[in-house]
Motif scaffolding. Structure first.
Motif, short mmCIF file in Angstrom:
data_model
loop_
_atom_site.label_atom_id
_atom_site.label_comp_id
_atom_site.label_asym_id
_atom_site.label_seq_id
_atom_site.Cartn_x
_atom_site.Cartn_y
_atom_site.Cartn_z
N ARG A 162 -15.75 31.74 -12.76
CA ARG A 162 -14.31 32.07 -12.80
C ARG A 162 -14.09 33.58 -12.67
NH1 ARG A 162 -12.04 27.98 -11.22
NH2 ARG A 162 -10.21 29.30 -11.50
N ALA A 163 -12.84 33.93 -12.43
CA ALA A 163 -12.37 35.33 -12.41
C ALA A 163 -13.12 36.18 -11.38
CB ALA A 163 -12.48 35.94 -13.81
N LYS A 164 -13.39 35.58 -10.23
CA LYS A 164 -14.07 36.33 -9.18
C LYS A 164 -13.08 37.16 -8.36
CE LYS A 164 -16.62 33.03 -7.25
NZ LYS A 164 -17.63 32.33 -6.49
N ASP A 165 -11.82 36.67 -8.28
CA ASP A 165 -10.84 37.46 -7.52
C ASP A 165 -10.04 38.35 -8.47
OD1 ASP A 165 -8.21 36.16 -8.29
OD2 ASP A 165 -9.26 34.42 -7.47
N GLU A 166 -9.40 39.35 -7.87
CA GLU A 166 -8.72 40.38 -8.68
C GLU A 166 -7.63 39.84 -9.58
OE1 GLU A 166 -7.18 43.96 -6.83
OE2 GLU A 166 -9.10 44.14 -5.75
N ARG A 171 -5.87 38.63 -15.14
CA ARG A 171 -5.37 37.70 -16.17
C ARG A 171 -6.40 37.54 -17.30
NH1 ARG A 171 -3.59 34.55 -11.99
NH2 ARG A 171 -5.32 33.09 -12.16
N PHE A 172 -7.66 37.47 -16.89
CA PHE A 172 -8.75 37.34 -17.87
C PHE A 172 -8.75 38.54 -18.81
CE2 PHE A 172 -12.94 38.45 -19.32
CZ PHE A 172 -13.48 37.25 -19.75
N GLU A 173 -8.63 39.74 -18.24
CA GLU A 173 -8.68 40.97 -19.05
C GLU A 173 -7.48 41.01 -20.01
OE1 GLU A 173 -9.75 44.25 -16.58
OE2 GLU A 173 -9.28 45.74 -18.12
N ALA A 186 -13.81 36.71 -32.57
CA ALA A 186 -14.79 36.85 -31.48
C ALA A 186 -14.21 36.12 -30.27
CB ALA A 186 -16.13 36.25 -31.86
N VAL A 187 -14.76 36.41 -29.10
CA VAL A 187 -14.31 35.69 -27.90
C VAL A 187 -15.53 35.32 -27.06
CG1 VAL A 187 -12.78 35.70 -25.88
CG2 VAL A 187 -12.21 37.13 -27.86
N VAL A 188 -15.64 34.04 -26.70
CA VAL A 188 -16.69 33.59 -25.79
C VAL A 188 -16.24 33.85 -24.36
CG1 VAL A 188 -17.88 31.53 -24.89
CG2 VAL A 188 -17.66 31.87 -27.37
N PHE A 189 -17.12 34.46 -23.56
CA PHE A 189 -16.89 34.66 -22.13
C PHE A 189 -17.85 33.74 -21.39
CE2 PHE A 189 -15.58 39.49 -22.21
CZ PHE A 189 -14.42 39.17 -22.90
N GLU A 190 -17.32 32.74 -20.70
CA GLU A 190 -18.21 31.79 -20.02
C GLU A 190 -18.12 31.92 -18.51
OE1 GLU A 190 -18.14 27.75 -21.47
OE2 GLU A 190 -19.44 27.04 -19.84
N LYS A 191 -19.26 32.08 -17.89
CA LYS A 191 -19.43 32.04 -16.42
C LYS A 191 -18.40 32.90 -15.68
CE LYS A 191 -21.70 28.50 -13.73
NZ LYS A 191 -21.69 27.14 -13.25
N LEU A 196 -17.39 42.22 -14.88
CA LEU A 196 -16.10 42.05 -15.58
C LEU A 196 -16.34 41.97 -17.10
CD1 LEU A 196 -13.02 41.46 -15.57
CD2 LEU A 196 -13.59 39.02 -15.24
N ALA A 197 -17.34 41.20 -17.51
CA ALA A 197 -17.65 41.09 -18.94
C ALA A 197 -18.03 42.45 -19.51
CB ALA A 197 -18.79 40.09 -19.15
N ALA A 198 -18.79 43.22 -18.75
CA ALA A 198 -19.24 44.54 -19.22
C ALA A 198 -18.07 45.53 -19.30
CB ALA A 198 -20.32 45.07 -18.29
N ARG A 199 -17.08 45.33 -18.43
CA ARG A 199 -15.92 46.24 -18.47
C ARG A 199 -14.99 45.90 -19.63
NH1 ARG A 199 -13.39 45.29 -13.57
NH2 ARG A 199 -11.51 44.35 -14.43
N VAL A 200 -14.81 44.61 -19.90
CA VAL A 200 -13.84 44.20 -20.92
C VAL A 200 -14.42 44.32 -22.34
CG1 VAL A 200 -12.44 42.26 -21.74
CG2 VAL A 200 -12.65 42.67 -19.28
N THR A 201 -15.70 44.04 -22.49
CA THR A 201 -16.32 44.03 -23.83
C THR A 201 -16.03 45.29 -24.65
OG1 THR A 201 -17.98 42.37 -23.31
CG2 THR A 201 -18.58 43.96 -25.01
N PRO A 202 -16.22 46.51 -24.10
CA PRO A 202 -15.96 47.70 -24.93
C PRO A 202 -14.48 47.92 -25.25
CG PRO A 202 -17.03 48.29 -22.84
CD PRO A 202 -16.74 46.85 -22.78
#
Ligand code: KIV
Length: 272
Positions: A162-166, A171-173, A186-191, A196-202
């Motif tokens: 998921r969340a491959k397009d901008e 929306r994910f962020e 906490a929030v699970v980020f799946e697939k 994107l996960a590395a940008r949003v996590t901090p």
């Protein structure tokens, strides 16, 4: 050599937030029964997820949509009884929180009261915001779940990344920030893409727990049966298997069957 557990204090919402602040990675795994939960707890996992993946791995269903609240509660009770250190998170099954927020709260209260778990998890962002707020208002910790949310498999048309397009990434962020703002623990980020996960996590004050979301998350979660090699046909790219228990079980039980058939079990020292 496995992980050495140095402290046996119960893991709490406060503790996982501190682990993020300290840069200590969080290890989460699923369990659905007393025996396995006791073993993974002893192995040092920080969080146990009683996932609705029980629908697949325990019940043999094609999706997570068919498992019921009553069934989840049976699994959850047995896990909570076994987990001495790990924080136990219960998935809220499909249909128990997507409608009336008061009903969502009542279902979460029932889960907490009847299982003894430490938190609930539910899938989605802005569309389930009111339900999450109502559950939090009852004093129940909530873990969010974004990206591939398997209860929406029919909407997505499959289990792809998921969340491959901008637009979807934006929306994910926004959803991840919102879940943090309203008080999820906490929030699970799946697939989702690792970048994107590395940008949003901090950007979040609470830990992100990834599955197929790369090393930039604060922790990782895997389904027990998958990582231990019991789910033998399942080999997605994100999965690391740590054993071949499926083959070992077939081999062990095969040896038992052979012994019984040959009259070799029990022997003279194995009876009263
Ligand atoms: O149900 C489950 O096991 C899950 C994990 C895959 C995160 O939600």
């Amino acid at each position: 050599m496995g992980y050495i557990v140095t402290d046996t204090k119960k893991v709490t919402t406060r503790r996982i937030k501190q682990m993020k602040a300290d840069g200590e990675k969080i290890a989460m795994i699923t369990s659905y029964d007393f025996t396995v939960a006791g073993l993974v707890d002893q192995a040092g996992v920080d969080m146990i997820l009683v996932g609705d993946s029980a629908s697949n791995v325990m019940q043999g269903n094609a999706t997570t949509l068919t498992i019921t609240l009553d069934e989840m509660i049976v699994y959850g009770k047995t896990v909570a009884r076994a987990a001495k250190r790990a924080m136990v998170v219960m998935d809220m099954p499909f249909g128990t929180y997507q409608g009336d927020p008061y009903e969502a709260q009542a279902n979460a209260v029932r889960i907490m009261r009847e299982t003894g778990a430490d938190a609930v998890k539910l899938e989605g962002g802005s569309e389930v915001r009111q339900a999450i707020e109502m559950i939090l208002r009852a004093g129940i910790p909530v873990v969010g779940h974004l990206g591939l949310t398997p209860q929406s498999v029919n909407k997505f048309g499959g289990y792809g990344v998921r969340a491959k397009d901008e637009a979807e990434a934006a929306r994910f962020e926004a959803d991840a920030r919102m879940l943090d703002d309203i008080g999820c623990c906490a929030v699970v980020f799946e697939k989702i893409p690792a970048a994107l996960a590395a940008r949003v996590t901090p950007q979040l004050s609470v830990p992100t727990i990834g599955i197929g979301a790369g090393a930039g998350c604060d922790g990782q979660v895997l389904v027990f049966q998958d990582m231990i090699g019991m789910n033998m046909g399942f080999k997605p790219k994100f999965l690391r298997t740590y054993n071949n228990l499926g083959e070992q079980i077939i081999d062990s039980v095969g040896n038992y069957v052979a012994d019984v058939k040959a009259g070799a079990f029990p022997n003279d020292s194995e009876h009263y």
